[in-house]
Design an enzyme around this catalytic site. Structure first.
Site, PDB file in Angstrom:
ATOM      1  N   LYS A  76      13.898  37.446 -32.931  1.00  0.00           N
ATOM      2  CA  LYS A  76      15.113  37.237 -33.727  1.00  0.00           C
ATOM      3  C   LYS A  76      15.042  35.854 -34.367  1.00  0.00           C
ATOM      4  O   LYS A  76      14.543  34.903 -33.747  1.00  0.00           O
ATOM      5  CB  LYS A  76      16.319  37.348 -32.781  1.00  0.00           C
ATOM      6  CG  LYS A  76      17.682  37.325 -33.430  1.00  0.00           C
ATOM      7  CD  LYS A  76      18.750  37.556 -32.357  1.00  0.00           C
ATOM      8  CE  LYS A  76      20.166  37.544 -32.891  1.00  0.00           C
ATOM      9  NZ  LYS A  76      21.175  37.808 -31.843  1.00  0.00           N
ATOM     10  N   SER A 151      24.379  41.505 -32.985  1.00  0.00           N
ATOM     11  CA  SER A 151      23.809  40.752 -34.077  1.00  0.00           C
ATOM     12  C   SER A 151      22.295  40.846 -34.187  1.00  0.00           C
ATOM     13  O   SER A 151      21.724  40.535 -35.211  1.00  0.00           O
ATOM     14  CB  SER A 151      24.208  39.285 -33.929  1.00  0.00           C
ATOM     15  OG  SER A 151      23.645  38.731 -32.753  1.00  0.00           O
ATOM     16  N   SER A 175      25.052  41.516 -28.195  1.00  0.00           N
ATOM     17  CA  SER A 175      24.133  41.564 -29.337  1.00  0.00           C
ATOM     18  C   SER A 175      22.742  42.103 -29.068  1.00  0.00           C
ATOM     19  O   SER A 175      21.980  42.302 -30.006  1.00  0.00           O
ATOM     20  CB  SER A 175      24.009  40.184 -29.971  1.00  0.00           C
ATOM     21  OG  SER A 175      25.096  39.978 -30.819  1.00  0.00           O
TER      22      SER A 175
END
Ligand code: GLN
Length: 475
Positions: A76, A151, A175
Site C-alpha cells: 500500500k 482504504s 481497511s
C-alpha cells in the site's frame, strides 16, 4: 500452469528449487499487470525496472532463499520504500521520496520478496471504497462497476486479479478486512503492536496496524511470520517470542468455543450476508465447535467513538504536512500563508473534514466532552471483549453488513462510515481479526466472514479461519 494462480507456498517450492526462475515469475506478473491495470487500476506506482533487477539478483542467490523467495508482492502506498515516491493517496505528498524503508519492507526484502509496486488507497487511509484517493478510482476485479472497498482497495484488487501473489495493507478501522471482503480475498489485521508501524504513514497511531492480503489463510500466516516482530523504532511494538503462525493450521477445532454477538441483530444486515453467517456457524458446529452467544453491550457506541478518536489522532499526525518538510509546496507571502495554501491545495475533502473534527474535539474547551469521553467508552468496549473472551476462543461475525456498492453510489460520509460497523469495534480493542471469503450474493459479489481472536493469539485465529475455509469448500 498459470504461475499467478499459485499460492505463496506452491510458488516458492518451484522458485526455491529453481524450476521456475524469479525472472520468469516477475515477468509473468508484470505482463499480467500490463493487461489488467487499464481495467482495475490497483497501482499508483509500478517499479518494473527495480523489480526485474531484483529478480536477476535473486536468481543468482543460491543460499538462504527466504520464505518469500521470488514472490511478487505489492504494498500500500502509505509505507515507505526507499528511493521511491510514497504518496498515501494524497496530493500533498506528491514528490516526496522515501529516504528509508519501513520495517515491514525490510522484512519482506530479507525474505526474498520482489516488490512490484505501490497500491492505490483512500487518501491517508481515510475511507472505505478507495474513492477518496486523490488520483483515481480502483475497480473491484469481481465486477468493475463496483468499488474494491477501502482504504487498502488497491492491495485487495491487486491480489484478487492475480497481479501479485500477496500484498500489504494497513487497517485502522477495517481497511484490510473490508476490502478483503468486498474483493473476495483473505485479509488479516494482527493484534495492535504485533507488527511494527515504523515507516507507515500514520493516520490514527493507537489503531493503525499493518497486515497481509492473500489468497488463502495459510499464505496469510506465512506473510505474518515475515512481517511480525519487536522493533525498537516503534514504541508500541510488543516483545513476543517468535512463533510460526502456521503451526496450528489443519488441526481440528473440536471443542473450540466460537462466540456470536447477541446485539448483531440490531443492525441492518443484508439477507445473503445473514445466510452466509448461518452457513458458517453450521460448518463450524459440524466440525465440533461449540457456538456460544455473547453480549457486547457497548457495540453501538463503537462508530461514534472511533469518529472522535481517529480524527483527533489524525489531526495531530497530519500537522506535519505543512509545505515545508514533505512533498507539495505552495508558497505564500509568509509562513502562515504557505501552510494555508499548501494544505488547502494538498488535502482532499474527507481529510479536511477529519482534521477539522479532530482539531475541534481536542481543543481546550471540548477535550473533556469529546476526546476524554470517547477514550473512556473505548475502554468499555475493550472490557466487553475481555469479558466475552473469558467464555470463548474466537468470535464470528460478518466483516461487513453489505456486499460491495457501485462506484459513486455512496456520497454521504455517514453512510460511508457504516461500512465499518463490524470492523471498528475490533480495532478499538486492538484485537486480531481476519476476513475470509464466504459465499457470494445474488449479484455474484463476495461476502466476507470475520473471525476475531484473543489478543496475540493469531495462531488460534488462523487455525479456526483455516478450518472454516476448508470446511466450507464443499458447499
Ligand atoms: N473506513 C474507516 C475510516 O475511514 C477505516 C479506515 C482504515 O481502517 N484505515 O476511517
Amino acid at each position: 500452469m498459470d504461475l499467478l494462480n499459485l499460492s505463496i507456498k506452491e510458488l516458492t517450492t518451484y522458485l526455491k528449487s529453481g524450476e521456475i526462475s524469479v525472472k520468469e515469475a516477475t515477468e509473468t506478473a508484470l505482463t499480467k499487470i500490463e493487461k489488467t491495470e487499464p481495467k482495475i487500476k490497483a497501482f499508483i506506482h509500478l517499479h518494473k525496472d527495480e523489480a526485474m533487477k531484483r529478480a536477476e539478483e535473486l536468481d543468482k542467490k543460491k543460499e538462504k532463499r527466504g520464505a518469500l523467495f521470488g514472490i511478487p508482492i505489492a504494498i500500500k502506498d502509505n509505507m515507505n520504500l526507499k528511493d521511491t515516491e510514497t504518496t498515501a493517496g494524497s496530493k500533498i505528498l506528491q514528490g516526496y521520496i522515501s529516504p528509508y524503508n519501513a520495517t515491514v519492507v525490510e522484512k519482506l526484502k530479507n525474505e526474498g520478496a520482489v516488490i512490484i509496486g505501490k497500491t492505490n488507497m483512500d487518501e491517508f487511509a481515510m475511507g472505505s471504497s478507495t474513492e477518496n484517493s486523490a488520483f483515481f478510482n480502483t475497480h473491484n476485479p469481481v465486477n468493475t462497476e463496483y468499488v474494491p472497498g477501502g482504504s487498502s482497495g488497491g492491495s485487495a484488487a491487486a491480489v484478487k486479479s492475480n497481479e501479485v501473489i500477496a500484498a500489504l495493507g494497513s487497517d485502522t478501522g477495517g481497511s484490510i478486512r473490508e476490502p478483503a471482503a468486498f474483493c473476495g480475498v483473505v485479509g488479516l489485521k494482527p493484534t495492535y503492536g504485533r507488527v511494527s508501524r515504523y515507516g507507515l504513514i500514520a493516520f490514527a497511531s493507537s489503531l493503525d496496524q499493518i497486515g497481509p492480503f492473500a489468497k488463502n489463510v495459510e499464505d496469510s500466516a506465512i506473510m505474518l511470520n515475515v512481517i511480525t516482530g519487536f522493533d525498537n523504532h516503534d514504541e508500541t511494538s510488543v516483545q513476543k517470542n517468535n512463533q510460526d503462525f502456521t503451526h496450528l493450521l489443519g488441526k481440528e477445532i473440536k471443542g473450540k468455543k466460537i462466540g456470536i454477538i447477541k446485539e448483531a441483530s440490531n443492525f441492518d444486515i443484508q439477507e445473503e450476508v445473514k445466510d452466509s453467517l448461518q452457513a458458517s456457524i453450521d460448518v463450524l458446529k459440524d466440525m465440533g465447535a461449540e457456538v456460544v452467544e455473547i453480549s457486547l453491550p457497548h457495540l453501538k457506541y463503537a462508530l461514534p467513538t472511533y469518529y472522535i478518536v481517529a480524527p483527533a489522532e489524525a489531526s495531530a499526525n497530519l500537522s506535519r504536512f505543512d509545505g515545508v518538510r514533505y512533498g507539495l509546496v505552495k508558497e505564500g507571502k509568509n509562513l502562515k500563508e504557505t501552510y494555508e495554501k499548501t494544505r488547502t491545495a494538498g488535502f482532499g475533502t474527507e481529510v479536511k473534514r477529519r482534521i477539522l473534527i479532530g482539531t475541534f474535539t481536542l481543543s481546550a474547551g471540548y477535550y473533556d466532552a469529546y476526546y476524554l469521553k470517547a477514550s473512556r467508552i473505548r475502554r468499555l468496549i475493550e472490557q466487553d471483549f475481555e469479558k466475552a473472551f473469558e467464555k470463548i476462543d474466537a468470535l464470528l461475525l460478518p466483516t461487513t453488513a453489505r456486499t460491495a456498492f457501485k462506484l459513486g453510489e455512496i456520497s454521504n460520509p455517514l453512510e460511508m462510515y457504516m461500512n465499518d460497523i463490524f470492523t471498528i469495534p475490533v480495532s478499538l480493542a486492538g484485537l486480531p481479526a481476519i476476513s475470509i471469503p464466504y459465499g457470494n450474493d445474488r449479484k455474484g459479489l463476495p461476502i466476507g466472514m470475520q473471525i476475531v481472536g484473543k489478543w496475540f493469539k493469531e495462531d488460534e485465529l488462523l487455525q479456526i479461519a483455516s478450518a472454516l475455509e476448508n470446511g466450507g469448500k464443499n458447499e
